[in-house]
Scaffold this active site. Structure first.
Site, PDB file in Angstrom:
ATOM      1  N   SER A 287       0.836  -1.196   0.000  1.00 14.02           N
ATOM      2  CA  SER A 287       0.000   0.000   0.000  1.00 14.02           C
ATOM      3  C   SER A 287       0.868   1.241   0.000  1.00 14.02           C
ATOM      4  O   SER A 287       1.990   1.235   0.518  1.00 14.02           O
ATOM      5  CB  SER A 287      -0.904   0.020   1.234  1.00 14.02           C
ATOM      6  OG  SER A 287      -0.142   0.278   2.405  1.00 14.02           O
ATOM      7  N   ASP A 288       0.361   2.306  -0.593  1.00 16.40           N
ATOM      8  CA  ASP A 288       0.959   3.607  -0.343  1.00 16.40           C
ATOM      9  C   ASP A 288       0.731   3.925   1.137  1.00 16.40           C
ATOM     10  O   ASP A 288      -0.094   3.298   1.811  1.00 16.40           O
ATOM     11  CB  ASP A 288       0.344   4.660  -1.252  1.00 16.40           C
ATOM     12  CG  ASP A 288       1.272   5.845  -1.495  1.00 16.40           C
ATOM     13  OD1 ASP A 288       2.176   6.084  -0.661  1.00 16.40           O
ATOM     14  OD2 ASP A 288       1.093   6.540  -2.504  1.00 16.40           O
TER      15      ASP A 288
END
Length: 877
Positions: A287-288
């Site tokens: 994930s960012d």
């Protein structure tokens, strides 16, 4: 939160304008919703030579791990939990240190004794995949030398749909083919250096406004949704990531935004369906930072690593960590899904050789001090955290070359350039000089003071030094015996007038700036407010040009700027676009101004008016729930829109003047018998189903264990945490038998048949000028259908040719290059329409053309005059 669903089905998504301003509470149901893609595919190295050994090692080590150890690999420890911007937990029993993940795509963010490389837009402007590889390798070596395991780059999202987009400069240009070639080259370079590359941001993350609901100055409940139809998704936005997967990328970062009203990091269609099934991605999806919005749903949708671990920075709350342990114990997340997460991570680890040659972490993201807290936020474990290892090597030479070859000459009248020991030069504009606060005086480069050499945000690095244009020009002037004067106050127009009248060459440096949305500079929240110059740039040019008949303008900017106010001024004799060149900025521009290096070509279109791009970045939300950004331009991004709508640009995609003169002679197309293409048949691997044998009691925090404050751990507090009524996803998400491989799948990058060579194109090129040079030969293809772009880039070569020499340049055309995405069969098809190949110097200067439908075809030469340095402004078709 229920499992997300992403839509990429159907010919196109049609939106009613009445819906754009709707404010009803049930607004999500009014917009595109996605069909699910389950179960999550199991990663495999079978039949993939570059992955098979890594997977064997990964499967063997993961088989020895406990649930807590596997969870530790998948979950970040929390923001400022350790020394890197992202850190996973470790498996000390098996000798595995937690992974260190570090920005950025142009160097080591927060690094000391490390380099600041040219930005992505500048390497794209070189049109040289060899240089892209060398830049990637050099960055990878620096990251490895600091103990970094995953470099958070390279970038192909944003692709540059909106020219004002804040992070366009991090990527590889506004064409999926150009971007994909650069992305793949960088991946190979980084990973050959022994570091896992992370291609980002997946996907359709084209603006900073509203990318995160909590970051927006105008409150919205959920992040912006990029609404993209199926064909556009495949042919434009997924295309570069397919190249990265084929190149062996170890990790891919999912983005902040929603796509068709599903968050990127719980997007089952995009992660399970397209990335892991159709593209056969064997690596892991991370994930960012804070882009994870659910726990079970993200695991079932295909997310493999949560970063930085905490839901909100230093909150101590996590969707995964102990919650993932609970989800596995109560069956909400199958044990085989956790095994697959850990295996994908470890396979990437082994693939780049981190088990053989791994450096201890010797950087700190939160301080430049040598001594400090390893657990920074908790203020625990004090000791040496910045080793100050110098990892720069001889990379300055490469940085200078890339920055020079990525500078584009847009205008050159008469003998303005190259400069040849002029008697007196004058330099104008604050972009020519140093930031008075120092090169790193603005955190994450969040300002536009002094010369602009990179954008702002997490995609930056600390400058070890920054050579300003004025400094380099002074050194050159001293060596040549040239008198040099300057005015770098952008508002001292009277002094500019006086100084300009004395010079034989007036060098004006102007700028624009952009960056990530968590920083706002002069009202620009990441995205630029417009395409005009900053710091009184237009007035500086007008003032100098009105008093100097040899005014040479250099633009440092993250992308296109409008030039109509001054480009045709008769005293503006030359214009250069120098992008964002990194630490050797001044030296590189001197190399071009004095003719020591061949310049590059534009990786985007420069329009006459901002409205000519046909797109509008969203600055104000069209509803208060989740802003809806409809990608109505479809396939027609950048030059494709200009061509389709017959709009004359100021400078077209691929344009750039040369030092010498080029002549394109002949084109010959040879058809290759590659055989037929068919839908791939098969299934994703079945999961190895096992019962969870570990008990809740065995996963409680060990007795006497010291918990670091706000640190994310895999253990549970007590057995009561394991509820029997855990959250469950859709039934099909738990099917261990796999799923049919999609027709366009079958190998990393997609169906192997897509990469069959169908044609070979041979063109003859002569350097008919008086000096050696480098030409960027570009190949475009017309698909022939009414709903296709007029032409699309499908090949390029940067070649060196001595004066008077003639060479042959050979291109290969793959099946993928002439295919279009069919939304009914969900596969790539070649339409029966007549196809043509065009070769030349830019998207609108293509003297050679041939058909692709015959066995062997000799094309025609449209006999246009060559674009050359001395020819002045180019002629449009």
């Amino acid at each position: 939160m229920a499992p997300s669903k992403v839509s990429v089905l159907g010919n196109a998504i049609l939106f009613l304008s009445a819906l754009a301003g709707a404010q009803e509470p049930d607004i999500p149901t009014l917009y595109p919703q996605s069909p699910p893609a389950y179960p999550p595919p199991i990663g495999t190295g079978d039949g993939i030579p570059e992955w098979s050994e890594a997977y064997s090692k990964a499967q063997a080590i993961v088989a020895q791990m406990t649930i807590a150890e596997k969870v530790n690999l998948t979950s970040g420890v929390g923001w400022e939990g350790e020394q890197c911007v992202g850190n996973t937990g470790s498996v000390p029993r098996l000798g595995i240190r937690g992974l260190c993940l570090q920005d950025s795509p142009l160097g080591i963010r927060f690094g000391q004794y490390s380099s600041a490389f040219p930005a992505g837009v500048t390497i794209a402007s070189t049109w040289d995949d060899g240089l892209a590889y060398l830049r990637g390798y050099a960055m990878g070596m620096e990251h490895r030398g600091k103990g970094v395991d995953v470099q958070l780059g390279p970038v192909s999202g944003p692709l540059g749909l909106f020219p004002e987009g804040g992070r366009n400069w991090e990527g590889g240009g506004s064409d999926p083919y150009l971007s994909g070639i650069g992305l793949a080259a960088a991946v190979r370079g980084i990973q050959d250096a022994g570091v896992i590359a992370c291609a980002k941001h997946y996907i359709a993350n084209e603006q900073e406004h509203f990318r995160q609901a909590g970051e927006s100055r105008i409150p919205v409940e959920e992040s912006l949704s990029s609404n993209v139809d199926d064909r556009t998704m495949h042919e434009v936005y997924v295309w570069p990531f397919a190249d990265a997967v084929r190149a062996g990328v170890g990790s891919i970062m999912c983005s902040y935004n929603q796509i068709n009203n599903s968050y990127g990091c719980q997007n089952s269609e995009l992660m399970n369906g397209i990335l892991k099934n159709e593209l056969g991605f064997p690596g892991f999806v991370m994930s960012d930072w804070q882009a994870q919005h659910a726990g079970v749903a993200t695991a079932l949708a295909g997310l493999d690593m949560a970063m930085p671990g905490d839901q909100v920075f230093v909150s101590g709350n996590a969707y995964w960590g102990s919650n993932l342990t609970v989800a596995v114990l109560n069956g909400s997340v199958p044990i085989w899904r956790l095994d697959d997460m850990a295996t994908r991570i470890m396979a990437s680890f082994y693939k780049v050789g981190l088990d053989k040659d791994r450096v201890d972490v010797n950087l700190a993201s939160w301080t430049t001090d040598v001594y400090g807290w390893q657990h920074w936020f908790a203020r625990e474990n004090y000791g040496v955290i910045n080793g100050n290892v110098d990892v720069r090597g001889a990379h300055a030479t490469l940085i200078r070359e890339v920055a020079a070859k990525g500078t584009v000459i847009l205008k050159n009248n008469g003998s303005a350039l190259p400069l040849q020991k002029p008697r007196q030069i004058a330099v104008f504009g604050s972009d020519a000089t140093d930031n008075p606060k120092g090169p790193n005086g603005c955190p994450d480069r969040g300002c536009a003071d002094g010369t602009v050499a990179m954008g702002w945000g997490s995609g930056t690095a600390n400058f070890p030094y920054l050579i300003s244009p004025l400094s380099a020009l002074q050194n050159k002037a001293i060596a040549d015996g040239t008198v040099i004067q300057w005015v770098v106050d952008d508002y001292s127009t009277i002094q500019m007038e006086h100084t300009a009248t004395q010079a034989s060459a007036c060098l004006v440096f102007v700028k624009a700036q952009a960056g990530e949305g968590f920083i706002t500079v002069d009202g620009n929240q990441g995205d630029r407010k417009n395409l005009t110059l900053w710091a009184n740039g237009e007035e500086v040019i007008r003032t100098v040009a009105s008093n100097c008949n040899n005014t040479i303008v250099t633009v440092h900017a993250p992308g296109p700027v409008t030039m109509e106010e001054w480009i045709d001024h008769p005293n503006v004799t030359a214009v250069l676009y120098a992008g964002l060149p990194g630490q050797e900025s001044g030296n590189s521009i001197v190399d071009v101004l004095y003719g020591l290096v061949e310049p590059g070509r534009l990786p985007f279109t420069i329009a006459k008016n901002a409205t000519d791009y046909g797109v509008s970045l969203m600055y104000e939300p069209n509803n208060s729930y989740a802003p809806q950004q409809n990608f109505t331009s479809g396939l027609l991004i950048d030059y494709r829109y200009f061509d389709k709508n017959n709009i004359e640009p100021r400078f077209e995609f691929g344009f750039g003047l040369s030092y010498t003169t080029w002549k394109y002679h002949d084109i010959v197309v040879r058809k290759i018998n590659a055989g037929s293409y068919g839908a791939f048949n098969g299934r994703t691997p079945a999961a190895k189903t096992t019962n969870v044998t570990e008990t809740p009691e065995s996963l409680v925090f060990p007795a006497g264990f010291h918990q670091v404050h706000f640190y994310n751990y895999p253990w549970i507090n007590n057995t009561g945490d394991v509820r029997k009524d855990g959250e469950n996803g859709p039934e099909e998400a738990y099917d261990p038998n796999g799923a049919p491989i999609r027709p366009a799948g079958g190998a990393p990058g997609g169906n192997p048949g897509l990469y069959d060579i169908l044609y070979e194109v041979n063109v003859t090129l002569s350097n008919v000028g008086k000096r050696n040079g480098e030409e960027v030969v570009q190949l475009y293809i017309s698909q022939g259908e009414d709903d296709d772009p007029v032409r699309v880039l499908r090949g390029f070569r940067r070649v060196s040719v001595n004066a008077g020499q003639t060479i042959n340049v050979i291109f290969t055309i793959l099946r993928r290059d002439i295919s279009r995405w069919d939304t009914v069969t969900q596969n790539w098809v070649i339409s029966p329409a007549e196809k043509q190949v065009f070769v030349g110097r830019s998207s609108r200067d293509l003297p050679l053309v041939a058909k692709l439908n015959g066995e062997n075809v000799i094309g025609i030469n449209r006999n246009k005059p060559s674009t050359s340095w001395t020819a002045g402004m180019k002629t449009f078709m």
